[in-house]
Design a protein around this motif. Structure first.
Motif, PDB file in Angstrom:
ATOM      1  N   UNK A  64      12.266 -16.670 -18.951  1.00 48.56           N
ATOM      2  CA  UNK A  64      11.986 -18.660 -19.202  1.00 48.56           C
ATOM      3  C   UNK A  64      11.184 -19.114 -17.626  1.00 48.56           C
ATOM      4  N   UNK A  65      11.460 -20.505 -17.681  1.00 48.62           N
ATOM      5  CA  UNK A  65      10.584 -20.584 -16.340  1.00 48.62           C
ATOM      6  C   UNK A  65      12.177 -21.198 -15.227  1.00 48.62           C
ATOM      7  N   UNK A  66      13.356 -21.414 -16.037  1.00 55.20           N
ATOM      8  CA  UNK A  66      14.345 -21.010 -14.986  1.00 55.20           C
ATOM      9  C   UNK A  66      15.123 -19.896 -14.685  1.00 55.20           C
ATOM     10  N   UNK A  67      14.672 -18.823 -15.590  1.00 58.06           N
ATOM     11  CA  UNK A  67      15.583 -17.854 -14.878  1.00 58.06           C
ATOM     12  C   UNK A  67      15.081 -17.435 -13.962  1.00 58.06           C
ATOM     13  N   UNK A  68      16.027 -17.107 -12.762  1.00 56.67           N
ATOM     14  CA  UNK A  68      15.871 -16.633 -11.973  1.00 56.67           C
ATOM     15  C   UNK A  68      15.273 -17.839 -10.432  1.00 56.67           C
ATOM     16  N   UNK A  69      15.012 -18.942 -10.827  1.00 60.17           N
ATOM     17  CA  UNK A  69      15.175 -19.413 -10.101  1.00 60.17           C
ATOM     18  C   UNK A  69      16.600 -20.791  -9.010  1.00 60.17           C
TER      19      UNK A  69
ATOM     20  N   UNK B 109      22.861 -28.157  -3.553  1.00 62.09           N
ATOM     21  CA  UNK B 109      23.272 -29.643  -2.892  1.00 62.09           C
ATOM     22  C   UNK B 109      22.943 -29.105  -1.429  1.00 62.09           C
ATOM     23  N   UNK B 110      21.963 -27.824  -0.813  1.00 66.23           N
ATOM     24  CA  UNK B 110      21.858 -27.082   0.077  1.00 66.23           C
ATOM     25  C   UNK B 110      20.824 -28.624   0.392  1.00 66.23           C
TER      26      UNK B 110
ATOM     27  N   UNK C 131       9.792 -28.736  -8.050  1.00 64.34           N
ATOM     28  CA  UNK C 131       9.470 -29.769  -8.022  1.00 64.34           C
ATOM     29  C   UNK C 131      10.138 -31.371  -8.315  1.00 64.34           C
ATOM     30  N   UNK C 132      10.624 -30.608 -10.040  1.00 63.92           N
ATOM     31  CA  UNK C 132      11.415 -32.127 -10.798  1.00 63.92           C
ATOM     32  C   UNK C 132      12.309 -32.039 -10.694  1.00 63.92           C
ATOM     33  N   UNK C 133      13.515 -30.185 -10.316  1.00 64.54           N
ATOM     34  CA  UNK C 133      14.037 -30.470 -10.826  1.00 64.54           C
ATOM     35  C   UNK C 133      14.996 -29.786  -8.743  1.00 64.54           C
TER      36      UNK C 133
ATOM     37  N   UNK D  48      14.854 -34.384  -5.992  1.00 62.89           N
ATOM     38  CA  UNK D  48      16.184 -34.521  -5.786  1.00 62.89           C
ATOM     39  C   UNK D  48      16.425 -34.461  -4.234  1.00 62.89           C
ATOM     40  N   UNK D  49      15.941 -33.499  -3.827  1.00 63.71           N
ATOM     41  CA  UNK D  49      16.266 -32.981  -2.264  1.00 63.71           C
ATOM     42  C   UNK D  49      15.788 -33.839  -1.528  1.00 63.71           C
ATOM     43  N   UNK D  50      14.461 -34.028  -1.290  1.00 64.58           N
ATOM     44  CA  UNK D  50      14.210 -35.721  -0.842  1.00 64.58           C
ATOM     45  C   UNK D  50      14.896 -36.542  -0.910  1.00 64.58           C
TER      46      UNK D  50
END
Length: 315
Positions: A2-7, A13-14, A61-63, A67-69
């Motif tokens: 799935x796209x979010x697995x392993x990411x 928050x760093x 990019x979105x998650x 948010x970091x930027x």
């Protein structure tokens, strides 16, 4: 997969690790890096990518990146982030032992002769390939986070050594002239500090806590080891409904002076307001200067906070 697995395997928050910039980067460098990442992950730059790869790029990019930027580009959140980084460095210095790191780059950085140059070079090298393979992007960010951890540890220790060096030289060679600039006389220091506090008190009386906080933040920058400043700032943050920052400054005040009654009271009130939880928050104030949007302590508590973020990888 799935796209979010392993990411998402460590605390993102760093923000500097997410963007691949040194924690010393200024706003211009952060923006330049963000635009470069956004172009790289944009659909127009992924013409040969599969649907899965395109979705992974969109998720990163979105998650993560956006948010970091946002956190580093907004003055308020960036200032608070810098403060927490500083407190993290002080905490590492107080332990007296090197932080546990696993990456070869971080271990080399622990032994590097010139910490600033070595740190920038290591971060730059990782950043060049950070988003080349999205399947391992969290691994690269974890390595960047470890570099940040080591840099905070090493630079804090260097600051402590350099700040104590003039005193040792003076004791060893009392009759030797020195070119080091003399510190301000104590009465001048007291006058400057009083000016900050007086202005803050005026704003506080008008329930303009935002401006009062700004005054005390400047005082803390100038006098970072003044416990009274930290405890007063903790009180102002609490009144403004920002319990996370209130807790941070109350803790710092008590580290400087364990008998600081005001800091103890604020710490107890924050704990009571949050029901004893370390991630709870006081009820936001509706007074002038307490912006409900920027005063929301949840924005600072996301993901477990900064004190556990560096070098840690969640499995």
């Amino acid at each position: 997969m799935k796209p979010d697995q392993g990411l998402f395997q460590f605390d993102f928050d760093d923000h500097h690790a997410v963007l691949g910039v040194p924690i010393t980067a200024d706003a211009k460098a952060v923006r330049k890096r963000y635009l470069a990442i956004a172009r790289k992950l944009h659909p127009d730059s992924l013409s040969g990518a599969t649907a899965t790869q395109a979705q992974q790029a969109s998720d990163v990019l979105s998650k993560l990146v956006n948010p970091a930027y946002e956190a580093l580009s907004q003055e308020k959140s960036s200032t608070e982030h810098a403060l927490v980084l500083k407190l993290k460095g002080q905490s590492l210095r107080q332990t007296g032992t090197a932080p546990p790191v696993t990456s070869a780059l971080a271990q080399d950085l622990l032994k590097a002769a010139h910490i600033d140059a070595a740190y920038r070079q290591a971060v730059s090298g990782l950043a060049e390939r950070q988003f080349d393979q999205l399947e391992v992007v969290s691994k690269v960010m974890g390595e960047l986070s470890e570099l940040n951890l080591v840099y905070l540890y090493r630079s804090s220790a260097s600051d402590r050594t350099s700040s104590s060096q003039p005193a040792r030289q003076t004791q060893a060679r009392p009759n030797t002239p020195t070119t080091t600039a003399s510190p301000l006389p104590r009465q001048n220091q007291a006058a400057i500090l009083d000016s900050y506090i007086n202005r803050a008190q005026e704003y506080e009386q008008n329930k303009d806590y935002s401006r009062a906080i700004l005054e005390l933040r400047e005082a803390v920058k100038t006098y970072p080891h003044n416990g009274a400043c930290h405890s007063y700032l903790a009180m102002l943050y609490f009144k403004a409904g920002q319990s996370t920052m209130a807790r941070i400054h109350a803790k710092r005040a008590l580290e400087i002076n364990p008998n600081d009654e005001r800091a103890s009271q604020i710490q107890a009130r924050v704990d009571k307001a949050s029901g004893g939880s370390t991630t709870g928050s006081a009820k936001p104030s509706t007074a002038k200067g307490a912006n409900p949007k920027t005063s929301d302590p949840k924005s600072s508590d996301r993901g477990g906070g900064f004190f556990g973020l560096f070098g840690g990888k969640k499995k």
